[in-house]
Motif scaffolding. Structure first.
Motif, PDB file in Angstrom:
ATOM      1  N   ALA A  38      16.120   0.683  -0.164  1.00 41.59           N
ATOM      2  CA  ALA A  38      17.319   1.126   0.527  1.00 41.59           C
ATOM      3  C   ALA A  38      17.854   2.668  -0.045  1.00 41.59           C
ATOM      4  N   CYS A  39      17.406   2.516  -1.327  1.00 43.82           N
ATOM      5  CA  CYS A  39      18.099   4.004  -1.934  1.00 43.82           C
ATOM      6  C   CYS A  39      16.786   5.070  -1.867  1.00 43.82           C
ATOM      7  N   GLY A  40      15.793   4.776  -1.019  1.00 44.69           N
ATOM      8  CA  GLY A  40      14.851   5.808  -0.608  1.00 44.69           C
ATOM      9  C   GLY A  40      13.588   5.607  -1.613  1.00 44.69           C
ATOM     10  N   GLN A  41      13.456   4.527  -2.431  1.00 46.13           N
ATOM     11  CA  GLN A  41      12.433   4.373  -3.317  1.00 46.13           C
ATOM     12  C   GLN A  41      11.211   3.727  -2.422  1.00 46.13           C
ATOM     13  N   ARG A  42      10.030   4.262  -2.720  1.00 45.56           N
ATOM     14  CA  ARG A  42       9.015   3.969  -1.786  1.00 45.56           C
ATOM     15  C   ARG A  42       7.754   3.488  -2.726  1.00 45.56           C
ATOM     16  N   VAL A  43       7.668   3.792  -4.066  1.00 48.97           N
ATOM     17  CA  VAL A  43       6.390   3.469  -4.844  1.00 48.97           C
ATOM     18  C   VAL A  43       6.968   2.482  -5.743  1.00 48.97           C
ATOM     19  N   PHE A  44       6.293   1.393  -5.757  1.00 49.91           N
ATOM     20  CA  PHE A  44       6.635   0.069  -6.383  1.00 49.91           C
ATOM     21  C   PHE A  44       5.293  -0.370  -7.142  1.00 49.91           C
ATOM     22  N   TRP A  65       2.014   0.462  -2.776  1.00 43.32           N
ATOM     23  CA  TRP A  65       1.844  -0.196  -3.915  1.00 43.32           C
ATOM     24  C   TRP A  65       0.921   0.100  -4.960  1.00 43.32           C
ATOM     25  N   HIS A  66       1.372   0.373  -6.282  1.00 48.97           N
ATOM     26  CA  HIS A  66       0.424   0.692  -7.370  1.00 48.97           C
ATOM     27  C   HIS A  66       0.327  -0.494  -8.182  1.00 48.97           C
ATOM     28  N   PHE A  67      -0.933  -0.991  -8.741  1.00 47.36           N
ATOM     29  CA  PHE A  67      -1.244  -1.875  -9.310  1.00 47.36           C
ATOM     30  C   PHE A  67      -1.336  -1.392 -10.790  1.00 47.36           C
ATOM     31  N   ILE A  68      -0.592  -1.690 -11.703  1.00 49.08           N
ATOM     32  CA  ILE A  68       0.018  -1.234 -13.039  1.00 49.08           C
ATOM     33  C   ILE A  68      -0.838  -1.931 -14.296  1.00 49.08           C
ATOM     34  N   GLY A  69      -1.036  -3.170 -13.969  1.00 48.75           N
ATOM     35  CA  GLY A  69      -1.361  -4.165 -15.171  1.00 48.75           C
ATOM     36  C   GLY A  69      -2.918  -4.251 -15.237  1.00 48.75           C
ATOM     37  N   HIS A  70      -3.181  -5.124 -16.066  1.00 48.27           N
ATOM     38  CA  HIS A  70      -4.787  -5.591 -16.534  1.00 48.27           C
ATOM     39  C   HIS A  70      -5.238  -6.064 -15.138  1.00 48.27           C
ATOM     40  N   LEU A  71      -6.352  -5.525 -14.584  1.00 48.84           N
ATOM     41  CA  LEU A  71      -6.635  -6.151 -13.415  1.00 48.84           C
ATOM     42  C   LEU A  71      -8.238  -6.897 -13.572  1.00 48.84           C
ATOM     43  N   GLN A  72      -8.207  -8.105 -13.091  1.00 50.68           N
ATOM     44  CA  GLN A  72      -9.219  -9.000 -13.190  1.00 50.68           C
ATOM     45  C   GLN A  72     -10.270  -8.499 -11.975  1.00 50.68           C
ATOM     46  N   ARG A  73     -11.697  -8.228 -12.537  1.00 52.26           N
ATOM     47  CA  ARG A  73     -12.468  -8.101 -11.522  1.00 52.26           C
ATOM     48  C   ARG A  73     -12.402  -8.937 -10.158  1.00 52.26           C
ATOM     49  N   SER A  74     -12.217 -10.274 -10.604  1.00 53.88           N
ATOM     50  CA  SER A  74     -12.221 -11.310  -9.330  1.00 53.88           C
ATOM     51  C   SER A  74     -11.004 -11.009  -8.566  1.00 53.88           C
ATOM     52  N   SER A  75     -10.001 -10.355  -8.872  1.00 50.35           N
ATOM     53  CA  SER A  75      -8.776 -10.174  -8.056  1.00 50.35           C
ATOM     54  C   SER A  75      -8.885  -8.832  -7.210  1.00 50.35           C
ATOM     55  N   VAL A  76      -9.826  -8.107  -7.624  1.00 55.92           N
ATOM     56  CA  VAL A  76      -9.853  -6.845  -6.679  1.00 55.92           C
ATOM     57  C   VAL A  76      -9.747  -6.908  -5.196  1.00 55.92           C
ATOM     58  N   LYS A  77     -10.655  -7.934  -5.069  1.00 55.34           N
ATOM     59  CA  LYS A  77     -10.745  -8.375  -3.354  1.00 55.34           C
ATOM     60  C   LYS A  77      -9.525  -8.337  -2.573  1.00 55.34           C
TER      61      LYS A  77
END
Ligand code: PLP
Length: 219
Positions: A38-44, A65-77
């Motif tokens: 609501a304050c105009g932020q669009r990148v999370f 949406w940005h993925f910032i953490g450690h990403l498992q290969r099995s979660s990419v899909k």
């Protein structure tokens, strides 16, 4: 939550033009995200695939949406259909998997390579030498569905501001070498994702163009 708008305003006021603020909403409820929106932020930024999927359903579709953490290969899909930027690509195998899943959705997914510059053993990422050696090779050039847009790092978790500065400085120098060597004709290679709530001011002085701030906004 009444403080979210105020905190967001205060942080934004300190950021130079051309930098991007990623509001890190992990562990915080959709109501808090909606307030920042609501304050105009669009990148999370989120760091768990399941949490991200559940929240995304309940929030406006124009959020990036940005993925910032450690990403498992099995979660990419799970995130491949919609994710705007994956910050912490820490192995060649993960980049290959992102390429494969992006292709299934006829997308090109923007990614950052994570550098390990901190003192802690536990932090993920390429060493500076491994990152440069990887980019000197040709494997990544044969991945048409990912686009490497820059680097990401976390500084050592310490009160020693000299150490923090030197970690970011190391990443910044790596970025400049790599940019010159492989991406001088690639305007998309421009993201330096470093700086969190406690160290983003130092990060800004050491070349950061994208700050990932959580507790400083959401408490
Ligand atoms: C949680 C997290 C942040 C935000 O940390 P704060 O100290 O709350 O600003 C930034 N980057 C990553 C990778 C994180 O996991």
């Amino acid at each position: 939550m009444p403080h979210i708008a105020k905190r967001l305003e205060e942080i934004r006021a300190t950021l130079p033009e051309g930098t991007t603020l990623v509001a890190v909403s992990k562990y915080h409820p959709v109501e808090a995200i909606a307030e920042a929106y609501a304050c105009g932020q669009r990148v999370f930024g989120e760091s768990r695939a399941q949490e991200l999927l559940a929240k995304r359903e309940q929030l406006p579709a124009d959020i990036e949406w940005h993925f910032i953490g450690h990403l498992q290969r099995s979660s990419v899909k799970y995130i491949a259909p919609f994710i705007t930027l994956i910050h912490a690509v820490d192995t060649p195998r993960l980049l290959c998997e992102i390429n494969k899943q992006a292709a299934r959705h006829q997308r090109v997914i923007d990614c950052l390579l994570e550098l390990h510059v901190a003192a802690e053993e536990t932090k993920h990422g390429f060493s500076v030498a491994d990152c440069e050696a990887y980019l000197d090779g040709n494997e990544w050039r044969e991945l048409p569905n990912v686009r490497i847009c820059g680097l990401m790092c976390m500084a050592t978790n310490t009160d020693d501001t000299q150490r923090i500065r030197s970690d970011f400085h190391t990443a910044c120098e790596c970025f400049q070498r790599v940019k010159q060597r492989h991406f001088s004709q690639a305007p998309h290679f421009r993201i330096c994702s470093w700086g969190m709530t406690d160290d983003y001011r130092i990060a800004l002085e050491e070349g950061s163009t994208m700050m990932r701030i959580g507790s400083g906004i959401f408490g």
